[in-house]
Design a protein around this motif. Structure first.
Motif, mmCIF file in Angstrom:
data_model
loop_
_atom_site.group_PDB
_atom_site.id
_atom_site.type_symbol
_atom_site.label_atom_id
_atom_site.label_comp_id
_atom_site.label_asym_id
_atom_site.label_seq_id
_atom_site.Cartn_x
_atom_site.Cartn_y
_atom_site.Cartn_z
ATOM 1 N N ALA A 44 -40.405 26.983 -27.743
ATOM 2 C CA ALA A 44 -40.923 25.757 -28.073
ATOM 3 C C ALA A 44 -39.865 24.658 -27.672
ATOM 4 N N LEU A 45 -38.823 24.754 -28.712
ATOM 5 C CA LEU A 45 -37.570 24.006 -28.522
ATOM 6 C C LEU A 45 -36.879 23.859 -27.353
ATOM 7 N N GLU A 46 -36.753 24.796 -26.693
ATOM 8 C CA GLU A 46 -36.000 24.965 -25.230
ATOM 9 C C GLU A 46 -37.121 23.975 -24.302
ATOM 10 N N ILE A 47 -38.209 24.137 -24.370
ATOM 11 C CA ILE A 47 -38.998 23.417 -23.511
ATOM 12 C C ILE A 47 -38.938 21.980 -23.791
ATOM 13 N N TYR A 48 -38.991 21.515 -24.947
ATOM 14 C CA TYR A 48 -39.012 20.193 -25.359
ATOM 15 C C TYR A 48 -37.604 19.633 -24.938
ATOM 16 N N LYS A 49 -36.569 20.439 -25.335
ATOM 17 C CA LYS A 49 -35.245 19.865 -25.009
ATOM 18 C C LYS A 49 -34.927 19.685 -23.692
ATOM 19 N N VAL A 50 -35.103 20.599 -22.786
ATOM 20 C CA VAL A 50 -35.059 20.595 -21.362
ATOM 21 C C VAL A 50 -35.981 19.378 -20.910
ATOM 22 N N HIS A 51 -37.252 18.999 -21.424
ATOM 23 C CA HIS A 51 -37.891 18.060 -20.898
ATOM 24 C C HIS A 51 -37.126 16.588 -21.184
ATOM 25 N N MET A 52 -36.386 16.776 -22.245
ATOM 26 C CA MET A 52 -35.778 15.560 -22.878
ATOM 27 C C MET A 52 -34.408 15.121 -22.237
ATOM 28 N N ALA A 107 -38.515 20.496 -42.082
ATOM 29 C CA ALA A 107 -38.035 19.012 -41.899
ATOM 30 C C ALA A 107 -36.795 19.393 -40.986
ATOM 31 N N ILE A 108 -35.876 20.204 -41.130
ATOM 32 C CA ILE A 108 -34.818 20.550 -40.045
ATOM 33 C C ILE A 108 -35.398 21.067 -38.793
ATOM 34 N N TYR A 109 -36.333 21.750 -38.704
ATOM 35 C CA TYR A 109 -36.825 22.085 -37.194
ATOM 36 C C TYR A 109 -37.402 20.865 -36.678
ATOM 37 N N PHE A 110 -38.390 20.246 -37.282
ATOM 38 C CA PHE A 110 -38.699 18.938 -36.467
ATOM 39 C C PHE A 110 -37.721 17.859 -36.400
ATOM 40 N N HIS A 133 -35.673 13.053 -33.472
ATOM 41 C CA HIS A 133 -34.530 12.586 -33.498
ATOM 42 C C HIS A 133 -34.234 11.720 -32.209
ATOM 43 N N HIS A 134 -34.998 12.319 -31.170
ATOM 44 C CA HIS A 134 -34.970 11.359 -29.924
ATOM 45 C C HIS A 134 -35.886 10.012 -30.049
ATOM 46 N N PHE A 135 -36.692 9.983 -30.897
ATOM 47 C CA PHE A 135 -37.442 8.675 -31.095
ATOM 48 C C PHE A 135 -37.262 8.104 -32.342
ATOM 49 N N ILE A 136 -36.723 8.675 -33.687
ATOM 50 C CA ILE A 136 -36.464 7.786 -34.804
ATOM 51 C C ILE A 136 -35.115 8.342 -35.150
ATOM 52 N N CYS A 137 -34.823 7.869 -36.416
ATOM 53 C CA CYS A 137 -33.398 8.161 -36.886
ATOM 54 C C CYS A 137 -33.076 9.842 -37.091
ATOM 55 N N ASP A 138 -31.676 10.156 -36.816
ATOM 56 C CA ASP A 138 -31.414 11.622 -36.836
ATOM 57 C C ASP A 138 -31.053 11.803 -38.399
ATOM 58 N N LEU A 140 -27.475 23.797 -38.523
ATOM 59 C CA LEU A 140 -29.001 23.461 -39.004
ATOM 60 C C LEU A 140 -29.982 24.408 -38.335
ATOM 61 N N LEU A 141 -29.647 24.984 -37.089
ATOM 62 C CA LEU A 141 -30.683 26.046 -36.868
ATOM 63 C C LEU A 141 -30.485 27.377 -37.440
ATOM 64 N N VAL A 142 -29.132 27.497 -37.811
ATOM 65 C CA VAL A 142 -28.937 28.818 -38.701
ATOM 66 C C VAL A 142 -29.497 28.900 -39.849
#
Length: 253
Positions: A74-82, A139-142, A147-152, A229-231
């Motif tokens: 799910a994360l990969e699909i989103y990151k590739v899209h971005m 919180a870390i996962y989301f 962070h692409h739209f709001i603060c990191d 963070l992912l770890v």
């Protein structure tokens, strides 16, 4: 030296899944195999079956690994899209531009954590309440998405992690001798070694960052922060499941 050797052997055994993935990436690139993403997926599936049949992994560990496969994909699909990175090669097993084998790279982290936990008889002392751990993990996962739209908020989340786990200690056993380490330090060490693995993976074309489109370059040091963070998410999910399972066992005895 005997203790260090034994510790290294157990770590190597725990990294078996990751070693298979890296070896497959290297071999399929060197022989210039067409549709190699599909071949990598097939080898990953076969490896997973073999590890299960030979009891190198348990059914409980497989369930955890499957959860990470879904989370990672799910994360990969989103990151590739971005546009954060890409998978430029062709493949039949691509979903929204992401090859399905990519989920196994996240699953290999879960595989390592589960196996190292079992082989080194890991115990956690002064573990915080599960609800706080669940909130922090979510919180870390989301934050990887938002962070692409709001603060990191990664630095805030790192501080929150330190404050929450400042008293937590991980105990592990090597040749019946028990050692201990602050759990926060273990997060940093695992994140650093995954960053090294990421450099190896991108060198062999597992995926490609925008600055690597013309020629391979070392992955920026800032990525250590992301892997850290992912770890933390991976470790917390595995630890929570182990902690809950241990609590349930105690309640039944």
């Amino acid at each position: 030296m005997k203790q260090l050797w034994t510790f290294g052997i157990e770590q190597a055994k725990s990294c078996l899944f990751a070693v298979v993935i890296f070896s497959t990436l290297a071999i399929t690139q060197m022989i210039e195999l067409s549709n190699r993403y599909d071949w990598i997926l097939l080898i990953c599936i076969i490896t997973q079956i073999i590890m299960l049949v030979t009891h190198l992994e348990t059914w409980d560990e497989l369930k955890v690994i499957c959860v990470f496969h879904i989370i990672g994909l799910a994360l990969e699909i989103y990151k590739v899209h971005m546009g954060s990175w890409s998978y430029p090669e062709e493949a039949f097993t691509k979903v929204f531009g992401v090859p399905l084998y990519s989920g196994f790279m996240y699953a290999s982290v879960a595989s390592y954590l589960c196996q190292a936990w079992r082989r080194l008889d890991v115990r956690l002392v002064k573990w915080p309440p599960n609800w706080t751990v669940a909130i922090l993990s979510a919180a870390i996962y989301f934050n990887f998405f938002t962070h692409h739209f709001i603060c990191d908020f990664r630095w805030f989340l790192k501080i929150a992690t330190v404050l929450l786990f400042i008293r937590t200690v991980v105990f592990y056993k090597v040749n019946d001798k028990v050692y201990q380490m602050p759990v926060v330090l273990s997060f940093v060490l695992i994140g650093f070694f995954i960053w090294i693995a990421e450099n190896i993976a991108t060198f062999f074309g597992a995926w490609q960052y925008p600055n690597q489109s013309d020629t391979w370059q070392i992955v920026h040091f800032s990525k250590i922060s992301s892997w850290l963070l992912l770890v933390i998410v991976s470790f917390l999910i595995v630890a929570m499941l182990k902690h809950i399972k241990g609590t349930n066992k105690e309640s039944h005895t």
